[in-house]
Design a protein around this motif. Structure first.
Motif, PDB file in Angstrom:
ATOM      1  N   GLU A 254      -7.842   0.411  -9.286  1.00  0.00           N
ATOM      2  CA  GLU A 254      -8.323   1.627  -8.635  1.00  0.00           C
ATOM      3  C   GLU A 254      -9.747   1.377  -8.126  1.00  0.00           C
ATOM      4  OE1 GLU A 254      -7.498   5.806 -10.062  1.00  0.00           O
ATOM      5  OE2 GLU A 254      -9.600   5.616 -10.646  1.00  0.00           O
ATOM      6  N   ILE A 255     -10.001   1.737  -6.869  1.00  0.00           N
ATOM      7  CA  ILE A 255     -11.306   1.521  -6.248  1.00  0.00           C
ATOM      8  C   ILE A 255     -12.088   2.837  -6.282  1.00  0.00           C
ATOM      9  CG2 ILE A 255     -12.542   0.718  -4.215  1.00  0.00           C
ATOM     10  CD1 ILE A 255     -10.731  -1.394  -5.449  1.00  0.00           C
ATOM     11  N   ALA A 256     -13.180   2.859  -7.017  1.00  0.00           N
ATOM     12  CA  ALA A 256     -13.965   4.086  -7.179  1.00  0.00           C
ATOM     13  C   ALA A 256     -14.576   4.530  -5.851  1.00  0.00           C
ATOM     14  CB  ALA A 256     -15.070   3.859  -8.203  1.00  0.00           C
ATOM     15  N   GLY A 257     -14.648   5.849  -5.680  1.00  0.00           N
ATOM     16  CA  GLY A 257     -15.379   6.432  -4.565  1.00  0.00           C
ATOM     17  C   GLY A 257     -14.697   6.369  -3.222  1.00  0.00           C
ATOM     18  N   ALA A 258     -13.471   5.877  -3.170  1.00  0.00           N
ATOM     19  CA  ALA A 258     -12.796   5.681  -1.884  1.00  0.00           C
ATOM     20  C   ALA A 258     -11.559   6.560  -1.769  1.00  0.00           C
ATOM     21  CB  ALA A 258     -12.409   4.218  -1.703  1.00  0.00           C
ATOM     22  N   GLY A 259     -11.183   6.828  -0.526  1.00  0.00           N
ATOM     23  CA  GLY A 259      -9.982   7.575  -0.230  1.00  0.00           C
ATOM     24  C   GLY A 259      -8.831   6.652   0.139  1.00  0.00           C
ATOM     25  N   HIS A 260      -7.944   7.160   0.990  1.00  0.00           N
ATOM     26  CA  HIS A 260      -6.719   6.421   1.324  1.00  0.00           C
ATOM     27  C   HIS A 260      -7.005   5.136   2.096  1.00  0.00           C
ATOM     28  CE1 HIS A 260      -2.593   5.645   2.222  1.00  0.00           C
ATOM     29  NE2 HIS A 260      -2.693   5.928   3.508  1.00  0.00           N
ATOM     30  N   TRP A 261      -7.842   5.191   3.111  1.00  0.00           N
ATOM     31  CA  TRP A 261      -8.150   4.012   3.938  1.00  0.00           C
ATOM     32  C   TRP A 261      -9.162   3.163   3.174  1.00  0.00           C
ATOM     33  CZ3 TRP A 261     -10.419   4.606   9.569  1.00  0.00           C
ATOM     34  CH2 TRP A 261     -10.308   3.380  10.243  1.00  0.00           C
ATOM     35  N   VAL A 262      -8.729   2.654   2.061  1.00  0.00           N
ATOM     36  CA  VAL A 262      -9.623   2.065   1.075  1.00  0.00           C
ATOM     37  C   VAL A 262     -10.280   0.795   1.583  1.00  0.00           C
ATOM     38  CG1 VAL A 262      -7.712   0.839  -0.070  1.00  0.00           C
ATOM     39  CG2 VAL A 262      -9.770   1.389  -1.366  1.00  0.00           C
ATOM     40  N   GLN A 263      -9.575   0.001   2.376  1.00  0.00           N
ATOM     41  CA  GLN A 263     -10.143  -1.267   2.842  1.00  0.00           C
ATOM     42  C   GLN A 263     -11.203  -1.064   3.923  1.00  0.00           C
ATOM     43  OE1 GLN A 263      -7.154  -0.160   3.681  1.00  0.00           O
ATOM     44  NE2 GLN A 263      -6.418  -0.991   5.605  1.00  0.00           N
ATOM     45  N   PHE A 264     -11.287   0.118   4.487  1.00  0.00           N
ATOM     46  CA  PHE A 264     -12.356   0.463   5.429  1.00  0.00           C
ATOM     47  C   PHE A 264     -13.526   1.086   4.680  1.00  0.00           C
ATOM     48  CE2 PHE A 264     -14.568   3.198   8.447  1.00  0.00           C
ATOM     49  CZ  PHE A 264     -14.640   2.416   9.597  1.00  0.00           C
ATOM     50  N   GLU A 265     -13.224   2.039   3.817  1.00  0.00           N
ATOM     51  CA  GLU A 265     -14.271   2.793   3.127  1.00  0.00           C
ATOM     52  C   GLU A 265     -14.976   1.957   2.061  1.00  0.00           C
ATOM     53  OE1 GLU A 265     -14.957   7.345   1.619  1.00  0.00           O
ATOM     54  OE2 GLU A 265     -12.901   6.588   1.750  1.00  0.00           O
ATOM     55  N   ALA A 266     -14.246   1.070   1.419  1.00  0.00           N
ATOM     56  CA  ALA A 266     -14.820   0.218   0.369  1.00  0.00           C
ATOM     57  C   ALA A 266     -14.528  -1.240   0.715  1.00  0.00           C
ATOM     58  CB  ALA A 266     -14.240   0.579  -0.991  1.00  0.00           C
ATOM     59  N   ALA A 267     -14.945  -1.632   1.915  1.00  0.00           N
ATOM     60  CA  ALA A 267     -14.570  -2.948   2.440  1.00  0.00           C
ATOM     61  C   ALA A 267     -15.041  -4.086   1.541  1.00  0.00           C
ATOM     62  CB  ALA A 267     -15.111  -3.119   3.855  1.00  0.00           C
ATOM     63  N   LYS A 268     -16.276  -4.044   1.086  1.00  0.00           N
ATOM     64  CA  LYS A 268     -16.804  -5.138   0.267  1.00  0.00           C
ATOM     65  C   LYS A 268     -15.990  -5.300  -1.015  1.00  0.00           C
ATOM     66  CE  LYS A 268     -21.157  -6.909  -1.709  1.00  0.00           C
ATOM     67  NZ  LYS A 268     -20.664  -7.138  -3.079  1.00  0.00           N
ATOM     68  N   ALA A 269     -15.724  -4.188  -1.692  1.00  0.00           N
ATOM     69  CA  ALA A 269     -14.967  -4.243  -2.940  1.00  0.00           C
ATOM     70  C   ALA A 269     -13.547  -4.747  -2.698  1.00  0.00           C
ATOM     71  CB  ALA A 269     -14.936  -2.867  -3.594  1.00  0.00           C
ATOM     72  N   VAL A 270     -12.914  -4.290  -1.635  1.00  0.00           N
ATOM     73  CA  VAL A 270     -11.537  -4.703  -1.350  1.00  0.00           C
ATOM     74  C   VAL A 270     -11.490  -6.168  -0.937  1.00  0.00           C
ATOM     75  CG1 VAL A 270      -9.577  -4.365   0.218  1.00  0.00           C
ATOM     76  CG2 VAL A 270     -10.701  -2.396  -0.831  1.00  0.00           C
ATOM     77  N   ASN A 271     -12.435  -6.609  -0.114  1.00  0.00           N
ATOM     78  CA  ASN A 271     -12.452  -8.014   0.292  1.00  0.00           C
ATOM     79  C   ASN A 271     -12.610  -8.930  -0.915  1.00  0.00           C
ATOM     80  OD1 ASN A 271     -12.230  -7.101   2.904  1.00  0.00           O
ATOM     81  ND2 ASN A 271     -14.368  -7.474   3.438  1.00  0.00           N
ATOM     82  N   GLU A 272     -13.523  -8.572  -1.821  1.00  0.00           N
ATOM     83  CA  GLU A 272     -13.716  -9.378  -3.026  1.00  0.00           C
ATOM     84  C   GLU A 272     -12.465  -9.350  -3.903  1.00  0.00           C
ATOM     85  OE1 GLU A 272     -17.200  -7.756  -4.806  1.00  0.00           O
ATOM     86  OE2 GLU A 272     -18.584  -8.757  -3.409  1.00  0.00           O
ATOM     87  N   LEU A 273     -11.848  -8.184  -4.010  1.00  0.00           N
ATOM     88  CA  LEU A 273     -10.627  -8.052  -4.799  1.00  0.00           C
ATOM     89  C   LEU A 273      -9.521  -8.944  -4.239  1.00  0.00           C
ATOM     90  CD1 LEU A 273      -8.716  -6.561  -6.837  1.00  0.00           C
ATOM     91  CD2 LEU A 273      -8.368  -4.855  -5.031  1.00  0.00           C
ATOM     92  N   LEU A 274      -9.287  -8.872  -2.941  1.00  0.00           N
ATOM     93  CA  LEU A 274      -8.208  -9.643  -2.335  1.00  0.00           C
ATOM     94  C   LEU A 274      -8.466 -11.142  -2.440  1.00  0.00           C
ATOM     95  CD1 LEU A 274      -7.393  -7.532   0.859  1.00  0.00           C
ATOM     96  CD2 LEU A 274      -6.075  -7.681  -1.265  1.00  0.00           C
ATOM     97  N   LEU A 275      -9.685 -11.572  -2.171  1.00  0.00           N
ATOM     98  CA  LEU A 275      -9.984 -12.997  -2.252  1.00  0.00           C
ATOM     99  C   LEU A 275      -9.815 -13.527  -3.676  1.00  0.00           C
ATOM    100  CD1 LEU A 275     -13.042 -13.210   0.164  1.00  0.00           C
ATOM    101  CD2 LEU A 275     -10.783 -14.239   0.513  1.00  0.00           C
ATOM    102  N   CYS A 276     -10.249 -12.748  -4.650  1.00  0.00           N
ATOM    103  CA  CYS A 276     -10.086 -13.148  -6.050  1.00  0.00           C
ATOM    104  C   CYS A 276      -8.610 -13.258  -6.404  1.00  0.00           C
ATOM    105  CB  CYS A 276     -10.788 -12.141  -6.959  1.00  0.00           C
ATOM    106  SG  CYS A 276     -10.534 -12.432  -8.730  1.00  0.00           S
ATOM    107  N   TRP A 277      -7.843 -12.242  -6.063  1.00  0.00           N
ATOM    108  CA  TRP A 277      -6.420 -12.215  -6.409  1.00  0.00           C
ATOM    109  C   TRP A 277      -5.644 -13.302  -5.677  1.00  0.00           C
ATOM    110  CZ3 TRP A 277      -2.412 -10.216  -3.029  1.00  0.00           C
ATOM    111  CH2 TRP A 277      -1.145 -10.173  -3.628  1.00  0.00           C
ATOM    112  N   LEU A 278      -5.918 -13.481  -4.394  1.00  0.00           N
ATOM    113  CA  LEU A 278      -5.215 -14.487  -3.615  1.00  0.00           C
ATOM    114  C   LEU A 278      -5.507 -15.899  -4.105  1.00  0.00           C
ATOM    115  CD1 LEU A 278      -5.744 -12.955  -0.062  1.00  0.00           C
ATOM    116  CD2 LEU A 278      -3.533 -13.232  -1.222  1.00  0.00           C
ATOM    117  N   GLU A 279      -6.691 -16.087  -4.690  1.00  0.00           N
ATOM    118  CA  GLU A 279      -7.055 -17.397  -5.215  1.00  0.00           C
ATOM    119  C   GLU A 279      -6.594 -17.591  -6.664  1.00  0.00           C
ATOM    120  OE1 GLU A 279      -8.519 -19.950  -3.490  1.00  0.00           O
ATOM    121  OE2 GLU A 279      -8.126 -18.638  -1.778  1.00  0.00           O
TER     122      GLU A 279
END
Length: 310
Positions: A254-279
């Motif tokens: 769950e990404i704190a402080g964000a709504g539905h368009w989470v990868q736009f509103e919390a881009a830094k957190a989502v980018n770090e999350l995806l890169l960590c998980w994908l690796e």
């Protein structure tokens, strides 16, 4: 198709300089794909309903540092032609046919889908071998409750990009897509307005019908589900209870402080999350006490339905 006025934005200018556009035939039309980077294995980003590849505008640069990123306008969206039919199967067929042209079937693939795009990505993962990672951001098709923030306002019939139009777009973004009013900036208005004008495939009924769980049962790779804490399209407790302990140990976030368009509103957190998980990194779920309680209640209801004694 309505034309959208040019929009001067530094981020979009950088993306235009990076992109390579491929218009791929699917038999009766073409899907418009954009390729970013050439740094690693293919990563496909699938946008949501009333959207386009620009749903990923704040994510492409970071992800392209490690992956070859492919971002389509789905059939019936953006610059892509409509699929030969109004069903989700017709859309998925056209998407898969064009994808297979760009990325050979035998090549391992990573898929991340947002909202309706999460459901489309799950369809693709269920039908194409070699999908090693399937990421779902605020996925549609869960079949569970939603948390409406307010009514959407009608925009059809308004003069595009007029002051009245922009106010309706701003309102609708806050009701459905974004949580923080400060995030409803000129770029968000441009992306959302562009998408409204170019959307021809109607995803609403498909998105709310359900079916995601059945598709995920057929996915054998790694699975991530993430959402904004204020996402109005789902109930976090329901999502947690429906996925916990299933689908080959999914990772939930769950990404704190964000709504539905989470990868736009919390881009830094989502980018770090995806890169960590994908690796291959572990994702530690962080959930509010309310969400954990709701999850426990949902699981208890599944075990002991209301009115049935334990």
């Amino acid at each position: 198709m309505n034309e959208v006025p040019a929009f001067d934005d530094p981020l979009l200018a950088r993306l235009r300089a990076m992109e390579r556009v491929e218009r791929v035939d699917f038999g009766g039309g073409r899907v418009c794909w954009r390729r970013f980077g050439d740094a690693g294995p293919p990563l496909v980003l699938v946008h949501g309903g009333h959207g386009s590849w620009l749903h990923w505008a704040r994510n492409v640069e970071d992800l392209a540092t490690r992956y070859t990123v492919w971002a389509p306008d789905l059939p019936g969206y953006g610059h892509s032609d409509e699929p030969p039919g109004s069903s989700v199967d017709a859309l998925v067929d056209a998407t898969l046919r064009s994808l297979d042209t760009l990325v050979p079937k035998e090549q391992p693939l990573r898929l991340v889908g947002f909202s309706f795009g999460g459901l489309v990505a799950a369809h693709v993962a269920a039908r194409r071998d070699g999908v090693s990672h399937l990421g779902l951001l605020g996925p549609a098709g869960h079949g569970g409750p939603r948390r409406p923030r307010g009514e959407l306002h009608a925009w059809r019939g308004l003069e595009p990009h007029s002051s009245e139009w922009n106010e309706v777009m701003r309102h609708n973004l806050l009701m459905h897509m974004l949580h923080d009013p400060a995030q409803v900036d000129a770029l968000a208005l441009h992306i959302h307005g562009n998408a409204c004008l170019r959307t021809r495939f109607h995803s609403k009924t498909v998105s709310r019908k359900g079916g995601l769980s059945t598709l995920l049962e057929r996915h054998r790779g790694k699975l991530l589900a993430a959402w904004g804490a204020h996402d109005v399209t789902l109930d976090p407790g329901f999502v947690m209870s429906s996925m916990s302990g299933r689908f080959n140990q999914p990772q939930l976030k769950e990404i704190a402080g964000a709504g539905h368009w989470v990868q736009f509103e919390a881009a830094k957190a989502v980018n770090e999350l995806l890169l960590c998980w994908l690796e291959g990194g572990a994702v530690e779920g962080e959930f509010s006490a309310a969400v954990r309680t709701a999850c426990a209640e949902q699981q208890a209801a599944l075990i002991h339905p209301p009115g049935v004694d334990p």
